[in-house]
Design a protein around this motif. Structure first.
Motif, PDB file in Angstrom:
ATOM      1  N   LYS A   1      37.839  56.740  50.297  1.00 44.49           N
ATOM      2  CA  LYS A   1      37.649  56.592  48.855  1.00 44.49           C
ATOM      3  C   LYS A   1      38.140  55.234  48.380  1.00 44.49           C
ATOM      4  O   LYS A   1      37.553  54.638  47.476  1.00 44.49           O
ATOM      5  N   THR A   2      39.203  54.735  48.994  1.00 37.61           N
ATOM      6  CA  THR A   2      39.728  53.421  48.631  1.00 37.61           C
ATOM      7  C   THR A   2      38.700  52.337  48.935  1.00 37.61           C
ATOM      8  O   THR A   2      38.454  51.451  48.115  1.00 37.61           O
ATOM      9  N   GLN A   3      38.089  52.401  50.116  1.00 38.74           N
ATOM     10  CA  GLN A   3      37.072  51.416  50.483  1.00 38.74           C
ATOM     11  C   GLN A   3      35.881  51.479  49.541  1.00 38.74           C
ATOM     12  O   GLN A   3      35.381  50.440  49.083  1.00 38.74           O
ATOM     13  N   ILE A   4      35.434  52.669  49.250  1.00 39.32           N
ATOM     14  CA  ILE A   4      34.305  52.836  48.331  1.00 39.32           C
ATOM     15  C   ILE A   4      34.639  52.271  46.959  1.00 39.32           C
ATOM     16  O   ILE A   4      33.853  51.519  46.381  1.00 39.32           O
ATOM     17  N   ALA A   5      35.812  52.600  46.445  1.00 42.51           N
ATOM     18  CA  ALA A   5      36.210  52.129  45.115  1.00 42.51           C
ATOM     19  C   ALA A   5      36.314  50.606  45.067  1.00 42.51           C
ATOM     20  O   ALA A   5      35.808  49.972  44.127  1.00 42.51           O
ATOM     21  N   LEU A   6      36.956  50.002  46.060  1.00 38.53           N
ATOM     22  CA  LEU A   6      37.120  48.551  46.055  1.00 38.53           C
ATOM     23  C   LEU A   6      35.792  47.822  46.233  1.00 38.53           C
ATOM     24  O   LEU A   6      35.548  46.799  45.593  1.00 38.53           O
ATOM     25  N   CYS A   7      34.937  48.338  47.086  1.00 38.96           N
ATOM     26  CA  CYS A   7      33.632  47.705  47.300  1.00 38.96           C
ATOM     27  C   CYS A   7      32.754  47.823  46.053  1.00 38.96           C
ATOM     28  O   CYS A   7      32.070  46.873  45.674  1.00 38.96           O
ATOM     29  N   LEU A   8      32.785  48.973  45.407  1.00 37.66           N
ATOM     30  CA  LEU A   8      32.011  49.128  44.170  1.00 37.66           C
ATOM     31  C   LEU A   8      32.579  48.252  43.055  1.00 37.66           C
ATOM     32  O   LEU A   8      31.823  47.673  42.276  1.00 37.66           O
ATOM     33  N   PHE A   9      33.906  48.154  43.000  1.00 36.99           N
ATOM     34  CA  PHE A   9      34.535  47.260  42.019  1.00 36.99           C
ATOM     35  C   PHE A   9      34.084  45.820  42.261  1.00 36.99           C
ATOM     36  O   PHE A   9      33.754  45.091  41.315  1.00 36.99           O
ATOM     37  N   SER A  10      34.063  45.408  43.507  1.00 35.90           N
ATOM     38  CA  SER A  10      33.637  44.054  43.838  1.00 35.90           C
ATOM     39  C   SER A  10      32.187  43.814  43.416  1.00 35.90           C
ATOM     40  O   SER A  10      31.859  42.768  42.850  1.00 35.90           O
ATOM     41  N   LEU A  11      31.324  44.784  43.673  1.00 35.14           N
ATOM     42  CA  LEU A  11      29.924  44.663  43.272  1.00 35.14           C
ATOM     43  C   LEU A  11      29.796  44.586  41.750  1.00 35.14           C
ATOM     44  O   LEU A  11      29.089  43.724  41.219  1.00 35.14           O
ATOM     45  N   LEU A  12      30.481  45.467  41.052  1.00 38.99           N
ATOM     46  CA  LEU A  12      30.412  45.470  39.581  1.00 38.99           C
ATOM     47  C   LEU A  12      30.966  44.179  38.993  1.00 38.99           C
ATOM     48  O   LEU A  12      30.420  43.643  38.026  1.00 38.99           O
ATOM     49  N   TYR A  13      32.035  43.670  39.586  1.00 35.38           N
ATOM     50  CA  TYR A  13      32.613  42.419  39.095  1.00 35.38           C
ATOM     51  C   TYR A  13      31.647  41.256  39.328  1.00 35.38           C
ATOM     52  O   TYR A  13      31.509  40.381  38.476  1.00 35.38           O
ATOM     53  N   SER A  14      30.954  41.262  40.457  1.00 36.89           N
ATOM     54  CA  SER A  14      29.956  40.222  40.730  1.00 36.89           C
ATOM     55  C   SER A  14      28.814  40.287  39.718  1.00 36.89           C
ATOM     56  O   SER A  14      28.343  39.257  39.234  1.00 36.89           O
ATOM     57  N   VAL A  15      28.368  41.496  39.410  1.00 34.22           N
ATOM     58  CA  VAL A  15      27.311  41.670  38.410  1.00 34.22           C
ATOM     59  C   VAL A  15      27.812  41.192  37.044  1.00 34.22           C
ATOM     60  O   VAL A  15      27.093  40.496  36.314  1.00 34.22           O
ATOM     61  N   PHE A  16      29.046  41.518  36.708  1.00 32.16           N
ATOM     62  CA  PHE A  16      29.644  41.076  35.442  1.00 32.16           C
ATOM     63  C   PHE A  16      29.686  39.551  35.370  1.00 32.16           C
ATOM     64  O   PHE A  16      29.323  38.952  34.356  1.00 32.16           O
ATOM     65  N   GLN A  17      30.128  38.902  36.454  1.00 31.05           N
ATOM     66  CA  GLN A  17      30.183  37.438  36.479  1.00 31.05           C
ATOM     67  C   GLN A  17      28.796  36.832  36.315  1.00 31.05           C
ATOM     68  O   GLN A  17      28.625  35.839  35.610  1.00 31.05           O
TER      69      GLN A  17
END
Length: 104
Positions: free
Chosen positions: A75-91
């Motif tokens: 779950k930690t890996q999934i959460a961090l990877c999704l956070f990274s993707l969302l942050y990239s989309v935000f940027q």
């Protein structure tokens, strides 16, 4: 970006002790780094979205490959990877809005 690499890599290594994920993530990050160097040609043409999305896409691909090869993700890996993707989309979105405002 360094934030995504450090956070995801260190959590996979130190918290999860998932060496398969870390190896896959480092390999994909190296490929992504080479691709981002090549993407500077695209950036010169005014499209920075590819460069900004690479960290999030790298994290997502690492997660997918780990699932395919290792048949497990945490779950930690999934959460961090999704956070990274969302942050990239935000940027990318923020960069596009800034570019639009500068053109007006």
């Amino acid at each position: 970006n360094d934030y995504s690499f450090g956070l995801i890599f260190l959590s996979g290594l130190l918290i999860e002790n998932d060496y398969s994920f870390c190896i896959i993530f480092v390999a994909l990050s190296a490929i992504s780094a080479v691709a981002s160097k090549q993407a500077h040609l695209i950036k010169r043409m005014g499209n920075n979205a590819v460069v900004l999305l690479l960290p999030g896409l790298t994290a997502l691909l690492a997660l997918a490959f780990t699932q395919l090869i290792h048949h497990s993700t945490t779950k930690t890996q999934i959460a961090l990877c999704l956070f990274s993707l969302l942050y990239s989309v935000f940027q990318t979105t923020r960069n596009n809005q800034t570019s639009s405002n500068n053109e007006q």
